[in-house]
Design a protein around this motif. Structure first.
Motif, PDB file in Angstrom:
ATOM      1  N   LYS A 128      10.884   2.659  14.966  1.00  0.00           N
ATOM      2  CA  LYS A 128      12.141   2.954  14.277  1.00  0.00           C
ATOM      3  C   LYS A 128      11.915   3.636  12.938  1.00  0.00           C
ATOM      4  O   LYS A 128      12.856   4.143  12.316  1.00  0.00           O
ATOM      5  CB  LYS A 128      12.948   1.664  14.102  1.00  0.00           C
ATOM      6  N   LEU A 129      10.654   3.638  12.481  1.00  0.00           N
ATOM      7  CA  LEU A 129      10.273   4.381  11.278  1.00  0.00           C
ATOM      8  C   LEU A 129       9.518   5.655  11.641  1.00  0.00           C
ATOM      9  O   LEU A 129       8.989   6.337  10.766  1.00  0.00           O
ATOM     10  CB  LEU A 129       9.385   3.509  10.370  1.00  0.00           C
ATOM     11  N   GLY A 130       9.444   5.950  12.941  1.00  0.00           N
ATOM     12  CA  GLY A 130       8.673   7.104  13.390  1.00  0.00           C
ATOM     13  C   GLY A 130       7.181   6.843  13.373  1.00  0.00           C
ATOM     14  O   GLY A 130       6.382   7.780  13.341  1.00  0.00           O
ATOM     15  N   LEU A 131       6.792   5.544  13.412  1.00  0.00           N
ATOM     16  CA  LEU A 131       5.390   5.173  13.319  1.00  0.00           C
ATOM     17  C   LEU A 131       4.977   4.367  14.550  1.00  0.00           C
ATOM     18  O   LEU A 131       5.798   4.066  15.419  1.00  0.00           O
ATOM     19  CB  LEU A 131       5.155   4.329  12.064  1.00  0.00           C
ATOM     20  N   ALA A 147       6.388  -9.749   3.473  1.00  0.00           N
ATOM     21  CA  ALA A 147       5.855  -8.442   3.873  1.00  0.00           C
ATOM     22  C   ALA A 147       4.465  -8.262   3.297  1.00  0.00           C
ATOM     23  O   ALA A 147       4.203  -8.580   2.128  1.00  0.00           O
ATOM     24  CB  ALA A 147       6.780  -7.325   3.394  1.00  0.00           C
ATOM     25  N   LEU A 148       3.559  -7.765   4.118  1.00  0.00           N
ATOM     26  CA  LEU A 148       2.152  -7.661   3.732  1.00  0.00           C
ATOM     27  C   LEU A 148       1.922  -6.454   2.834  1.00  0.00           C
ATOM     28  O   LEU A 148       1.955  -5.307   3.284  1.00  0.00           O
ATOM     29  CB  LEU A 148       1.283  -7.537   4.990  1.00  0.00           C
ATOM     30  N   ILE A 153       6.828  -1.615   3.315  1.00  0.00           N
ATOM     31  CA  ILE A 153       7.128  -0.204   3.574  1.00  0.00           C
ATOM     32  C   ILE A 153       6.997   0.648   2.316  1.00  0.00           C
ATOM     33  O   ILE A 153       6.652   1.834   2.385  1.00  0.00           O
ATOM     34  CB  ILE A 153       8.542  -0.055   4.170  1.00  0.00           C
ATOM     35  N   THR A 154       7.228   0.049   1.158  1.00  0.00           N
ATOM     36  CA  THR A 154       7.154   0.824  -0.083  1.00  0.00           C
ATOM     37  C   THR A 154       5.756   1.376  -0.323  1.00  0.00           C
ATOM     38  O   THR A 154       5.592   2.373  -1.031  1.00  0.00           O
ATOM     39  CB  THR A 154       7.582  -0.027  -1.295  1.00  0.00           C
ATOM     40  N   GLU A 155       4.744   0.736   0.263  1.00  0.00           N
ATOM     41  CA  GLU A 155       3.371   1.203   0.058  1.00  0.00           C
ATOM     42  C   GLU A 155       2.984   2.327   1.005  1.00  0.00           C
ATOM     43  O   GLU A 155       1.864   2.846   0.934  1.00  0.00           O
ATOM     44  CB  GLU A 155       2.393   0.037   0.213  1.00  0.00           C
ATOM     45  N   LEU A 156       3.913   2.726   1.887  1.00  0.00           N
ATOM     46  CA  LEU A 156       3.604   3.806   2.834  1.00  0.00           C
ATOM     47  C   LEU A 156       3.969   5.185   2.285  1.00  0.00           C
ATOM     48  O   LEU A 156       3.582   6.197   2.862  1.00  0.00           O
ATOM     49  CB  LEU A 156       4.360   3.577   4.155  1.00  0.00           C
ATOM     50  N   LEU A 157       4.705   5.204   1.198  1.00  0.00           N
ATOM     51  CA  LEU A 157       5.171   6.472   0.661  1.00  0.00           C
ATOM     52  C   LEU A 157       4.089   7.184  -0.148  1.00  0.00           C
ATOM     53  O   LEU A 157       3.262   6.548  -0.809  1.00  0.00           O
ATOM     54  CB  LEU A 157       6.399   6.248  -0.231  1.00  0.00           C
TER      55      LEU A 157
END
Length: 255
Positions: free
Chosen positions: A131-134, A24-25, A63-67
Motif C-alpha cells: 500500500k506504500l508501493g513497497l 513502530a521500529l 515510515i518517517t525514516e524511509l524518506l
C-alpha cells in the motif's frame, strides 16, 4: 527506553516500548534490539518472549525514516534489520511473540523470526507494504511462505490485507489464540503447556525442523542423525533414559 529487557524465571522478557508510535521500529529500537539479542544469545535461557507496550504489538517500520534516503542507505538499513531478525531466528532457545493487538509490516516480520506466535482474538496481522508501493524487507517474503505456503503468502503480500486472529490460526500463521489480559502471563502459560525445559534438545529440534525447507530429504536425514547423536551425549538425555527405566520423574539439569 524504546526497548526494555528483564528476566523472569530464566526467561527473557523483551518489551517494545514506544507506545505513542504503536511501537513502530525506528533506528533507535533496532539498535537496542541488537544489543539485547546479543546479550541473551550468550545465555542458557529457557525462552525469550517479545511483547508490545500500549495498543499495538508493533505497527511496522517507522515510515518517517524511509524518506530522502539513497539506495545505498536503504540497503544498509534493510540489511541491518534482516541480520537482527536472523539472529533472533537462530537463537539456541525458543522465542515467542505474544501479540495482543496489531502486528503489521516489520512487526509481523519480527514475529515471523520467532519460534512461536500466539495472539489475542482481536489481533490483526499483515504485511501491508504494498500500500506504500513497497515490499516487505525484514524477511517477510522469505519466512511467510515457508510458514504458510507460497500461495497464501502471495495472497497476503500482494493484497496487503490484515488477517484476523482466526484466519491467522487457520493458515498456520499463529500457533494459538489466547484471551490476553496480560501478554506476558499468556506467553508463560503457553510455554508451560509445551513443557519446554530442555534447552540443548530444543535447540537441536529447532535446527532440524527449520532446515527441512532448505535441505533435500537425504541432507535433512543426515542432519537429523547428527543432531540425535549430539543429544545422546547430554546429561539430560542420560538422566531422562535412566529415569524412564527406573519408572521415576526425571530431574533435568538443562545440560
Amino acid at each position: 527506553m524504546p526497548v526494555e529487557l528483564h528476566y523472569e524465571n530464566n526467561i527473557a522478557i523483551i518489551r517494545l516500548n514506544r507506545p505513542k508510535a504503536r511501537n513502530a521500529l525506528n533506528s533507535e529500537m533496532i539498535e537496542k534490539l541488537q544489543e539485547i539479542v546479543s546479550e541473551i544469545s550468550e545465555l542458557n535461557l529457557r525462552a525469550a518472549i517479545f511483547v508490545g507496550e500500549g495498543k499495538a504489538f508493533c505497527a511496522g517500520a517507522d515510515i518517517t525514516e524511509l524518506l530522502n534516503k539513497t539506495p545505498v542507505e536503504h540497503l544498509h538499513k534493510i540489511q541491518i534489520g534482516q541480520a537482527l531478525f536472523q539472529q533472533i531466528n537462530e537463537l539456541k532457545f525458543p522465542t515467542l511473540a505474544s501479540i495482543h493487538s496489531m502486528a503489521l509490516g516489520g512487526g509481523l516480520e519480527l514475529a515471523l523470526a520467532c519460534t512461536f506466535r500466539i495472539c489475542s482474538p482481536t489481533a490483526g496481522l499483515g504485511l501491508p507494504e504494498i500500500k506504500l508501493g513497497l515490499i516487505p524487507g525484514y524477511g517477510g517474503t522469505q519466512r511467510l511462505p515457508r510458514l504458510i505456503g507460497v500461495s497464501k503468502a502471495l495472497e497476503m503480500v500482494v493484497s496487503g490485507k490484515i488477517v484476523s486472529a482466526e484466519e491467522a490460526y487457520n493458515i498456520g500463521l499463529v500457533n494459538q489464540i489466547i484471551e490476553m489480559q496480560d501478554p506476558i502471563a499468556s506467553a508463560k502459560e503457553y510455554l508451560d503447556a509445551l513443557a519446554i525445559q530442555f534447552p540443548a534438545a530444543i535447540h537441536q529440534i529447532m535446527q532440524a525442523v527449520q532446515s527441512a525447507t532448505d535441505l533435500n530429504i537425504h541432507q535433512g536425514l543426515e542432519l537429523e542423525a547428527e543432531l540425535f547423536v549430539e543429544c545422546t551425549q547430554s546429561d539430560d538425555a542420560t538422566e531422562g533414559i535412566q529415569a524412564f527405566l527406573e519408572k521415576r520423574s526425571a530431574n533435568f539439569s538443562q545440560k
